[in-house]
Design a protein around this motif. Structure first.
Motif: not given
Length: 253
Positions: A228-245
């Motif tokens: 279940p912790y992995t669900f929350a961890s995807w937020n970090l990658l998503g934040h960086e991808l959208f942030g970089s864009l």
């Protein structure tokens, strides 16, 4: 930073949406398709292996200091701490590894100074900056005030770089300055941070911390057991991808 809705935050929304579709769906085939989609979504985004491999592709690798050089300063990007008024003490966040790695490098003599960059993200309390509490902590553990530099007005990675540029330019004019700096931030954040610093004209060597990916391993818990912790961890990658864009479109990188 720009706001992105995490998978962890959005999970109840996804579940409610699927349940509404199931409740209102009249076709058995459609209901089966929705159940399969929900199952696939849950398996994929709770799988540690898939997250680890995705983060492995994104993170800047953590490298040891092996060149024997002494750097003028370690540049630490916030946010790593907050102040607990009830206990009158500093509490550290998950990204505090950034600061602790800088302290290690300072104590070992690899860096001469610690530069901390981080302002307040609060509208109501703009003076309660992350940098303020970090400096207090560093002074209390015996770091000389002369070896601590602060940048306490930035609110995001782009501002970290732009506000640090004049500080580093001033430091580079000091006698015996080598112009060598280490940029310290989380491995998942380093790619965007380095792009911002290059855009601003700051040359620094990346020193990644608290990395989330690791070596490939063949362990059943890692490969197939949902986490279940992995669900929350995807937020970090998503934040960086959208942030970089967003940063690319804004001309920050």
């Amino acid at each position: 930073e720009i706001y992105t809705l995490s998978l962890h935050d959005a999970l109840p929304i996804w579940l409610i949406a699927f349940l509404i579709l199931l409740q209102n769906g009249k076709s058995v085939q459609v209901k089966r398709l929705i159940v399969r989609a929900l199952l696939l979504f849950s398996i994929a985004f709770s799988n540690p292996f898939l997250f680890d491999r995705a983060m492995h592709l994104w993170e800047i690798p953590a490298l040891p200091i092996t060149d024997g050089q002494v750097y003028d300063a370690a540049i630490v990007l916030g946010t790593v701490a907050r102040y607990d008024k009830d206990l009158d003490r500093i509490q550290f966040c998950e990204s505090a590894d950034r600061l602790f790695q800088a302290l290690y490098l300072y104590r070992k003599g690899y860096v001469k100074k610690i530069i901390y960059s981080g302002g307040s993200g609060s509208i109501l309390y703009p003076d309660e900056t992350d940098a303020r509490w970090v400096k207090r902590y560093l002074l209390e553990i015996g770091i000389p005030d002369s070896d601590i530099l602060l940048e306490d007005v930035s609110r995001n990675t782009h501002e970290n770089a732009t506000h640090l540029k004049p500080i580093l330019d001033s430091l580079s004019r000091v006698e015996n300055s080598s112009g060598r700096y280490l940029l310290i931030t989380s491995a998942y954040h380093m790619r965007r941070a380095m792009a911002c610093f290059r855009k601003t004209g700051i040359k620094a060597k990346p020193y990644s911390t608290d990395r989330l990916s690791g070596p490939l391993k063949f362990d059943l818990n890692y490969l197939i057991v949902p986490d279940p912790y992995t669900f929350a961890s995807w937020n970090l990658l998503g934040h960086e991808l959208f942030g970089s864009l967003f940063y690319k479109l804004a001309g920050y990188i």
